[in-house]
Structures are given as C-alpha cells and as structure tokens.
Design a protein around this motif. Structure first.
Motif, mmCIF file in Angstrom:
data_model
loop_
_atom_site.group_PDB
_atom_site.id
_atom_site.type_symbol
_atom_site.label_atom_id
_atom_site.label_comp_id
_atom_site.label_asym_id
_atom_site.label_seq_id
_atom_site.Cartn_x
_atom_site.Cartn_y
_atom_site.Cartn_z
ATOM 1 N N VAL A 56 -0.642 -0.169 -5.465
ATOM 2 C CA VAL A 56 -1.197 0.578 -6.615
ATOM 3 C C VAL A 56 -2.235 1.556 -5.708
ATOM 4 C CG1 VAL A 56 -2.523 0.309 -8.816
ATOM 5 C CG2 VAL A 56 -0.879 -1.294 -8.123
ATOM 6 N N ASN A 57 -2.302 2.843 -6.050
ATOM 7 C CA ASN A 57 -2.964 3.677 -5.566
ATOM 8 C C ASN A 57 -3.042 3.635 -4.021
ATOM 9 O OD1 ASN A 57 -3.621 4.679 -8.237
ATOM 10 N ND2 ASN A 57 -5.330 3.122 -8.288
ATOM 11 N N GLY A 58 -1.917 3.447 -3.406
ATOM 12 C CA GLY A 58 -1.723 3.298 -1.991
ATOM 13 C C GLY A 58 -2.290 1.922 -1.379
ATOM 14 N N ILE A 59 -2.435 1.009 -2.280
ATOM 15 C CA ILE A 59 -3.037 -0.265 -1.593
ATOM 16 C C ILE A 59 -1.914 -1.256 -2.233
ATOM 17 C CG2 ILE A 59 -4.790 -2.111 -1.755
ATOM 18 C CD1 ILE A 59 -6.666 0.171 -2.489
ATOM 19 N N THR A 60 -1.480 -2.220 -1.273
ATOM 20 C CA THR A 60 -0.209 -3.190 -1.575
ATOM 21 C C THR A 60 -0.989 -4.201 -2.184
ATOM 22 O OG1 THR A 60 0.810 -2.453 0.458
ATOM 23 C CG2 THR A 60 1.231 -4.775 -0.295
ATOM 24 N N VAL A 61 -0.374 -4.713 -3.262
ATOM 25 C CA VAL A 61 -0.901 -5.884 -4.062
ATOM 26 C C VAL A 61 -0.020 -6.881 -3.996
ATOM 27 C CG1 VAL A 61 -1.229 -6.436 -6.298
ATOM 28 C CG2 VAL A 61 -1.747 -4.097 -5.721
ATOM 29 N N THR A 62 -0.461 -8.282 -3.628
ATOM 30 C CA THR A 62 0.489 -9.434 -3.576
ATOM 31 C C THR A 62 -0.024 -10.473 -4.578
ATOM 32 O OG1 THR A 62 -0.940 -10.147 -1.672
ATOM 33 C CG2 THR A 62 1.155 -8.891 -1.358
ATOM 34 N N GLY A 63 -1.282 -10.183 -4.934
ATOM 35 C CA GLY A 63 -1.937 -11.158 -5.988
ATOM 36 C C GLY A 63 -1.333 -11.103 -7.592
ATOM 37 N N MET A 64 -1.218 -12.153 -8.112
ATOM 38 C CA MET A 64 -0.970 -12.057 -9.482
ATOM 39 C C MET A 64 -2.246 -11.969 -10.330
ATOM 40 S SD MET A 64 2.257 -12.317 -9.772
ATOM 41 C CE MET A 64 2.399 -12.249 -7.937
ATOM 42 N N GLY A 65 -2.060 -11.472 -11.413
ATOM 43 C CA GLY A 65 -3.310 -11.072 -12.415
ATOM 44 C C GLY A 65 -3.707 -9.476 -12.045
#
Length: 170
Positions: A29-38
């Motif tokens: 999201v916006n170039g930042i990898t996201v791995t957490g839920m919520g």
C-alpha cells in the motif's frame, strides 16, 4: 476499508484467501509491503498485488445461470472438476461467486454476483426466500419419507424442513 475487503472487492480472491495473500507479503500500500491483518486503506491509497496495481470493481453484476449437471458450485475445485463459475468466465471479467449451491449432479437456476451485501441478504434465513426443488429419481422411496421432510430432518447437525412435499409419477 480493511485491506482484505479492498482486495476482495477488486476481484482478487475471497476475503479469507486475501488474508493469506497479505500474510505472504504479496501486497503493498503506497509502496510499503503490508503483512499484518487489520490494515486499512483509503480511496486515495495505491494498492499493488505482486507489483501490479489493483482497483475495486465498480460494476455490480447479477447473473442467473441455468447450471447443467456435471459442474460443481465452487470457485475452484481441488479435484479439478469443472465449476459452474467457469461457464461465466468468457462473458464476465468480474470475479463472480455463486449464491447458494446445487450439487454436481443437479441442474437448475443459481445466482452469481460480485455484490457481497446482496449475497448476504439473499442467503440469510431472515430473508425468508422460498426455494423450490424438483427431485427426480429412478429409485423407489417409502411414502413416509415425504412426511419426514415436512416434519424436518437433521443432516450434518443442520435442521431442514420443507413447507410441502409431494410425489408425482411420470
């Protein structure tokens, strides 16, 4: 909106499957990898899956399919059997899923949509939508079977009851 819901609305996969995709580190999201839920996304956020941008579907689709026998009602089958959704892939680019089910050897009308709110309203028992089934068999069955269906039967812990049942000889 939660990220897994955003991805599901983009036609990526179901919400649960999207959670696994996020956990695998395939979403940014916006170039930042996201791995957490919520995690939440706003309309102005840019979401990528495997480096490619994804956007929520804007068109809601509602399709009534006369499902032929020989197709299963699931989006993907671990046994490799043909799915009813496969019949719609040429005509619709949206990720459509079935509302309710018919077993593989049954044929008849079944709804497909990409509108989760509509699906939830239709499927929930509080909608009190009556369903009618015509069952054809070459096997004899005891007459008390119709009475049992009208009183209600339990299958795999779920109680089913029909409003009326009748045998018709053809």
């Amino acid at each position: 909106m939660r990220l897994q819901v955003y991805l599901a609305h983009a036609g990526v996969a179901s919400r649960r499957a999207c959670e696994a995709i996020i956990a695998a580190g395939r979403v940014s999201v916006n170039g930042i990898t996201v791995t957490g839920m919520g995690s939440k996304v706003a309309p102005e956020d840019i979401v990528h899956l495997d480096g490619k941008p994804v956007y929520p579907e804007t068109r809601k689709c509602y399709v009534l399919l006369n499902k032929p026998a020989g197709f299963v009602c699931t989006l993907s089958d671990e046994k490799g059997r043909p799915t009813a959704a496969d019949l719609l892939k040429e005509a619709y680019s949206e990720r459509l899923y079935n509302i309710g089910r018919l077993d593989m050897f049954s044929s008849g009308a079944i709804l497909f949509t990409n509108d989760g709110d509509f699906s939830a309203k239709i499927e929930h028992p509080s909608a009190q939508i009556e369903k009618e089934y015509l069952i054809e068999t070459t096997q004899d069955f005891p007459p008390e079977l119709l009475t049992r269906f009208q009183r209600g039967i339990r299958v795999d812990g779920i109680f089913y009851k029909c409003r009326s049942a009748a045998a018709v000889n053809r």
